[in-house]
Design a protein around this motif. Structure first.
Motif, mmCIF file in Angstrom:
data_model
loop_
_atom_site.group_PDB
_atom_site.id
_atom_site.type_symbol
_atom_site.label_atom_id
_atom_site.label_comp_id
_atom_site.label_asym_id
_atom_site.label_seq_id
_atom_site.Cartn_x
_atom_site.Cartn_y
_atom_site.Cartn_z
ATOM 1 N N GLY A 1 70.686 137.569 11.834
ATOM 2 C CA GLY A 1 72.064 137.120 11.702
ATOM 3 C C GLY A 1 72.527 137.338 10.272
ATOM 4 O O GLY A 1 71.939 138.118 9.526
ATOM 5 N N LYS A 2 73.573 136.637 9.877
ATOM 6 C CA LYS A 2 74.207 136.845 8.583
ATOM 7 C C LYS A 2 73.316 136.355 7.433
ATOM 8 O O LYS A 2 73.005 135.166 7.342
ATOM 9 C CB LYS A 2 75.547 136.115 8.551
ATOM 10 C CG LYS A 2 76.395 136.446 7.365
ATOM 11 C CD LYS A 2 77.743 135.781 7.503
ATOM 12 C CE LYS A 2 78.600 136.064 6.280
ATOM 13 N NZ LYS A 2 79.908 135.414 6.394
ATOM 14 N N HIS A 3 72.916 137.281 6.589
ATOM 15 C CA HIS A 3 72.076 136.988 5.433
ATOM 16 C C HIS A 3 72.213 138.131 4.431
ATOM 17 O O HIS A 3 72.799 139.160 4.734
ATOM 18 C CB HIS A 3 70.612 136.819 5.842
ATOM 19 C CG HIS A 3 69.979 138.119 6.248
ATOM 20 N ND1 HIS A 3 70.166 138.665 7.500
ATOM 21 C CD2 HIS A 3 69.213 138.986 5.567
ATOM 22 C CE1 HIS A 3 69.506 139.819 7.563
ATOM 23 N NE2 HIS A 3 68.916 140.036 6.400
ATOM 24 N N SER A 4 71.663 137.935 3.260
ATOM 25 C CA SER A 4 71.522 139.021 2.292
ATOM 26 C C SER A 4 70.118 138.912 1.731
ATOM 27 O O SER A 4 69.410 137.936 1.991
ATOM 28 C CB SER A 4 72.580 138.925 1.180
ATOM 29 O OG SER A 4 72.448 137.718 0.473
ATOM 30 N N ARG B 1 73.759 128.736 -1.579
ATOM 31 C CA ARG B 1 72.904 129.398 -0.586
ATOM 32 C C ARG B 1 71.482 128.861 -0.667
ATOM 33 O O ARG B 1 71.109 128.226 -1.645
ATOM 34 C CB ARG B 1 72.890 130.902 -0.808
ATOM 35 C CG ARG B 1 72.121 131.321 -2.050
ATOM 36 C CD ARG B 1 72.234 132.772 -2.323
ATOM 37 N NE ARG B 1 73.601 133.043 -2.689
ATOM 38 C CZ ARG B 1 73.981 133.873 -3.631
ATOM 39 N NH1 ARG B 1 73.086 134.548 -4.295
ATOM 40 N NH2 ARG B 1 75.239 134.036 -3.916
ATOM 41 N N ASP C 1 74.782 130.429 10.575
ATOM 42 C CA ASP C 1 75.022 131.879 10.617
ATOM 43 C C ASP C 1 73.821 132.686 11.104
ATOM 44 O O ASP C 1 73.913 133.901 11.254
ATOM 45 C CB ASP C 1 75.397 132.396 9.222
ATOM 46 C CG ASP C 1 76.768 131.926 8.775
ATOM 47 O OD1 ASP C 1 77.571 131.524 9.630
ATOM 48 O OD2 ASP C 1 77.027 131.980 7.551
ATOM 49 N N VAL C 2 72.667 132.026 11.292
ATOM 50 C CA VAL C 2 71.465 132.769 11.679
ATOM 51 C C VAL C 2 70.864 132.206 12.965
ATOM 52 O O VAL C 2 71.120 131.059 13.338
ATOM 53 C CB VAL C 2 70.398 132.758 10.554
ATOM 54 C CG1 VAL C 2 70.913 133.431 9.297
ATOM 55 C CG2 VAL C 2 69.905 131.359 10.251
ATOM 56 N N ASN C 3 70.051 133.018 13.597
ATOM 57 C CA ASN C 3 69.317 132.609 14.786
ATOM 58 C C ASN C 3 68.062 131.866 14.314
ATOM 59 O O ASN C 3 67.183 132.456 13.688
ATOM 60 C CB ASN C 3 68.948 133.853 15.604
ATOM 61 C CG ASN C 3 68.196 133.520 16.867
ATOM 62 O OD1 ASN C 3 67.305 132.676 16.879
ATOM 63 N ND2 ASN C 3 68.545 134.212 17.944
ATOM 64 N N ILE D 1 70.451 132.862 2.550
ATOM 65 C CA ILE D 1 71.208 132.397 3.708
ATOM 66 C C ILE D 1 72.245 131.393 3.209
ATOM 67 O O ILE D 1 71.885 130.424 2.528
ATOM 68 C CB ILE D 1 70.287 131.728 4.752
ATOM 69 C CG1 ILE D 1 69.233 132.721 5.246
ATOM 70 C CG2 ILE D 1 71.102 131.173 5.914
ATOM 71 C CD1 ILE D 1 68.140 132.098 6.090
ATOM 72 N N ARG D 2 73.499 131.627 3.534
ATOM 73 C CA ARG D 2 74.566 130.711 3.088
ATOM 74 C C ARG D 2 74.579 129.430 3.920
ATOM 75 O O ARG D 2 74.788 128.353 3.393
ATOM 76 C CB ARG D 2 75.911 131.396 3.149
ATOM 77 C CG ARG D 2 76.016 132.512 2.142
ATOM 78 C CD ARG D 2 77.326 132.481 1.435
ATOM 79 N NE ARG D 2 77.406 133.578 0.500
ATOM 80 C CZ ARG D 2 77.310 133.428 -0.809
ATOM 81 N NH1 ARG D 2 77.135 132.249 -1.322
ATOM 82 N NH2 ARG D 2 77.392 134.475 -1.592
ATOM 83 N N LYS E 1 66.791 142.204 11.009
ATOM 84 C CA LYS E 1 67.896 142.842 11.728
ATOM 85 C C LYS E 1 68.436 141.919 12.815
ATOM 86 O O LYS E 1 69.632 141.907 13.099
ATOM 87 C CB LYS E 1 67.413 144.166 12.327
ATOM 88 C CG LYS E 1 68.511 145.068 12.775
ATOM 89 C CD LYS E 1 67.960 146.438 13.142
ATOM 90 C CE LYS E 1 69.101 147.389 13.415
ATOM 91 N NZ LYS E 1 68.626 148.736 13.713
#
Length: 165
Positions: free
Chosen positions: A96-99, A80, A112-114, A107-108, A93
């Motif tokens: 996109g996909k994150h932790s 990541r 997966d993200v904007n 972020i992987r 919010k």
């Protein structure tokens, strides 16, 4: 007190980025690196062996504790990308996909993200971090100092850094 592991090292950011083993993480990290350069207007520098910092500053808390830090930092990990900063919940919010952790955004893969939201989140984090840094800044600094082992007073060990939250 223990020596801070995230000191500026003077090592090459380009050489570090070439050594990132995971091809996807390396490619995505190069894109984030460019976004961070745009957001800060600063050249990257190595913090320790695994982090790339932007916009170096020296801080001193009211308690007298002082050290070195970066306004925002990037750490390509095995699986990541980790970005250290101060994050807007509203922007995250929509990201996109994150932790995340307290100051870490994980972020992987960028797919997966904007990317527009990420760019805005990075700029917002830089602005927030600059405000927080200004509250504890000792002196403005354009570049990190020489590595501790090259300083004249290398016998003095810097104190451990603490997150600015």
């Amino acid at each position: 007190m223990a020596e801070n592991k995230t000191q500026a090292t003077g090592k090459s950011v380009a050489q570090f980025m070439k050594k990132v083993e995971n091809d996807q993480i390396r490619a995505d990290s190069q894109i984030v690196l460019k976004m961070l350069q745009e957001a800060t207007g600063a050249k990257p520098f190595m913090l320790g062996d695994t982090m790339v910092g932007f916009e170096y500053y020296r801080y001193r808390y009211a308690s007298g504790r002082e050290g070195d830090s970066a306004v925002i930092a990037l750490a390509p990990r095995r699986d990541r990308i980790t970005i250290y900063g101060h994050w807007s919940p509203v922007l995250l919010k929509a990201l996109g996909k994150h932790s995340r952790g307290k100051v870490c955004l994980h972020i992987r893969k960028l797919a997966d993200v904007n990317l527009d939201v990420l760019r805005e989140a990075l700029a917002d984090s830089v602005a927030t971090s600059r405000v927080l840094a200004a509250e504890v800044r000792v002196e403005p600094a354009a570049a990190p100092p020489a590595p501790a082992r090259q300083r004249a007073n290398a016998s003095k060990k810097p104190k451990k850094l603490r997150a600015l939250t």
